[in-house]
Scaffold this active site. Sequence first.
Site, PDB file in Angstrom:
ATOM      1  N   HIS A 168     111.209  31.263  10.577  1.00 23.23           N
ATOM      2  CA  HIS A 168     110.207  30.240  10.277  1.00 23.23           C
ATOM      3  C   HIS A 168     109.211  30.764   9.255  1.00 23.23           C
ATOM      4  O   HIS A 168     108.806  31.931   9.305  1.00 23.23           O
ATOM      5  CB  HIS A 168     109.456  29.835  11.550  1.00 23.23           C
ATOM      6  CG  HIS A 168     110.301  29.125  12.548  1.00 23.23           C
ATOM      7  ND1 HIS A 168     109.837  28.777  13.800  1.00 23.23           N
ATOM      8  CD2 HIS A 168     111.584  28.680  12.488  1.00 23.23           C
ATOM      9  CE1 HIS A 168     110.797  28.164  14.465  1.00 23.23           C
ATOM     10  NE2 HIS A 168     111.864  28.103  13.691  1.00 23.23           N
ATOM     11  N   ASP A 193     107.161  23.765  17.123  1.00 20.61           N
ATOM     12  CA  ASP A 193     108.545  23.610  16.699  1.00 20.61           C
ATOM     13  C   ASP A 193     109.072  22.206  16.959  1.00 20.61           C
ATOM     14  O   ASP A 193     109.998  21.758  16.282  1.00 20.61           O
ATOM     15  CB  ASP A 193     109.435  24.615  17.439  1.00 20.61           C
ATOM     16  CG  ASP A 193     109.183  26.043  16.996  1.00 20.61           C
ATOM     17  OD1 ASP A 193     108.618  26.212  15.896  1.00 20.61           O
ATOM     18  OD2 ASP A 193     109.544  26.974  17.729  1.00 20.61           O
ATOM     19  N   ASP A 222     106.137  30.148   9.139  1.00 17.06           N
ATOM     20  CA  ASP A 222     104.834  30.494   9.732  1.00 17.06           C
ATOM     21  C   ASP A 222     104.810  31.893  10.324  1.00 17.06           C
ATOM     22  O   ASP A 222     103.789  32.333  10.843  1.00 17.06           O
ATOM     23  CB  ASP A 222     104.409  29.462  10.779  1.00 17.06           C
ATOM     24  CG  ASP A 222     105.255  29.477  12.050  1.00 17.06           C
ATOM     25  OD1 ASP A 222     106.299  30.173  12.086  1.00 17.06           O
ATOM     26  OD2 ASP A 222     104.878  28.790  13.025  1.00 17.06           O
ATOM     27  N   CYS A 247     102.813  28.956  16.945  1.00 16.14           N
ATOM     28  CA  CYS A 247     104.046  28.391  17.505  1.00 16.14           C
ATOM     29  C   CYS A 247     103.766  27.575  18.771  1.00 16.14           C
ATOM     30  O   CYS A 247     104.489  26.614  19.062  1.00 16.14           O
ATOM     31  CB  CYS A 247     105.028  29.504  17.864  1.00 16.14           C
ATOM     32  SG  CYS A 247     105.414  30.620  16.504  1.00 16.14           S
TER      33      CYS A 247
END
Length: 664
Positions: free
Chosen positions: A470, A350, A472, A646
């Site tokens: 997000h 991030d 992802d 992440c």
Amino acid sequence: ISMQRIVRVSLEHPTSAVCVAGVETLVDIYGSVPEGTEMFEVYGTPGVDIYISPSLERDRERADTRRWHFDTGLEIIVVMNSPSNDLNDSHVQISYHSSHQSLPLAYAVLYLTCVDIALDCDLNCEGRENRSFVDKRQWVWGPGGYGAILLVNCDRDDRNSYHQDNCDQHVQCLQDLEDMSVMVLRTQGPAALFDDHKLILHTSSYDAKWARVFHACGPEDSCEAYRHVLGQNKVSYEVPRFHGDEERFFVEGLSFPDASFTGLVSFHVTLLDDSNEDFSEAPIFTDTVVFRVAPWIMTPSTLPPLEVYVCRVRNNTCFVDAVAELAREAGCKLTVCPQAENRNDRWIQDEMELGYVQAPHKTFPVVFDSPRNGELQDFPYKRILGPDFGYVTREPQDRSVSGLDSFGNLEVSPPVVANGKEYPLGRILIGGNLPGSRGRRVTQVVRDFLYAQRVQSPVELFVDWLAVGHVDEFLSFVPAPDGKGFRMLLASPSACFKLFQENQKWGHGRALLFKGVVGDKQVNTVSINQVLSNVNLISYNKFVQSCIDWNREVLKRELGLTEQDIVDIPQLFKTERRKAVAFFPDLVNMLVLGKHLGIPKPFGPIINGRCCLEEKVRSLLEPLGLHCTFIDDFTPYHMLHGEVHCGTNVRRQPFSFKWWHMVP
């Protein structure tokens, strides 16, 4: 060939003019004409080419072939292709004639001094067969295109400096020059010409904001020799009298393309006539070169990995060890950010996105620092920025950011062809809300930056249904040996329910999820039967599936994908505060290192001694030649609404395709 100024000849006295090699000079013979003139002849000394242009409809002809009728519509054009050895060593003679006299009525003489002036740089035209027809004033995309390229000098080659190289007006170390583009001013002609002529290097006040120019005014092996002459508050520079035929300048980019900057920067050199004390300087000739600042380019997960980043925090030792082993198997360098630097902020995906910049003479990685500014905010600048590793960031002035501004919400596809258009560097994927809704969106300064790079045209997806928000969380890309060279993985509640229903049918309804989870907090197990009888969970996952399906259609359309390019990965979600989070570790949120995949361990139902979710994922991905390693991230990541992807980041090899060969 560009047109030079108009030169007027006189009958009263000889006229002198300076011309530039290869550049046309228009000679005006009509200002002083003997009375009775009906025809004229024009001749030049060797090396002077003279042409007559009768009209726009007729091609020009050589002037020395015949006598010409005197017509004010005629144009006399003079071209010299070689520089003079001395002042006024060439000339043009015009004789005026009447049909009533055998001898000329009068003569006019124009003395010429030719100088060769060129502002040159690497125009990057290796794809063109004939480079002589390249217009330096233009920048052309594509495999047959051309144009000079400028790198943003955003690394820090001097380890003793705190700032990036382009943040000051000095060359701090000679390695810094390798990141700059060379611009050469070439001049040939009589040295005495510059007693009353001067050369001015200049740019516009607008372009001066985006680039800086250094002049090598001494031995090039000394940093002190490089003088800042253009850029920022400097828009013009009088080039000193020459000691040779060439003057070298070094140009660095100061900023990437953005909403207020197209990426194009022009520099000019102008020859000024300063010979008349009663008049201001008169421009004779200007040469121009145009640079395009190289864009920041993202690398998809299908490119080979070079270096893996991970944070060490108080409760993730086993996770770091597992990532380290996967990196070793993939042949990657491992960089661990210690707890003293990350202050327990583990979300390194991030915090930053790792890309690169490229010019014909140099390529280096550049980290894009997100505006999230958690406890990791200093890591990209203090630890990653360095020699041949650049840095860029964008932050809103009001510092209003959301979770969507973390770079787990910034991905890029592999190269694709969609709707008849090629995207050889893939397309950026960012998440936001539905068109017309008031949900969360990526902050405008980041969006502007991504769109302005032009070479990876962004696609916006719908992620506001997710708690973290997000891209992802529901998609990833893995390499494949066939088809388009990759597969897109999509999280699929439908595939998960189908898998559980099949196992329930075979009598495994009592098999438990979350069995074997170890952590600080006890996690209650749940059986397949309980999942399939949970009306609220089933209903909510139908909503989630509809959101993913909406994105699926966008991705198929914008990336040119078919169903054969997509793999549905079983996944369930649950609701927290009316937003979705993963019910068990999110399988698509994986670390892709070539053929080696680090996948969140789902702790799914154990059937015949094996996790049925793991077995299903293996059956989908291992036929593609991929190796699946399931990493336990449950306590340190999953319970905090994140997973393996992440908590890691990867620097990858740049594309072999050169960005300037594409057409945006």
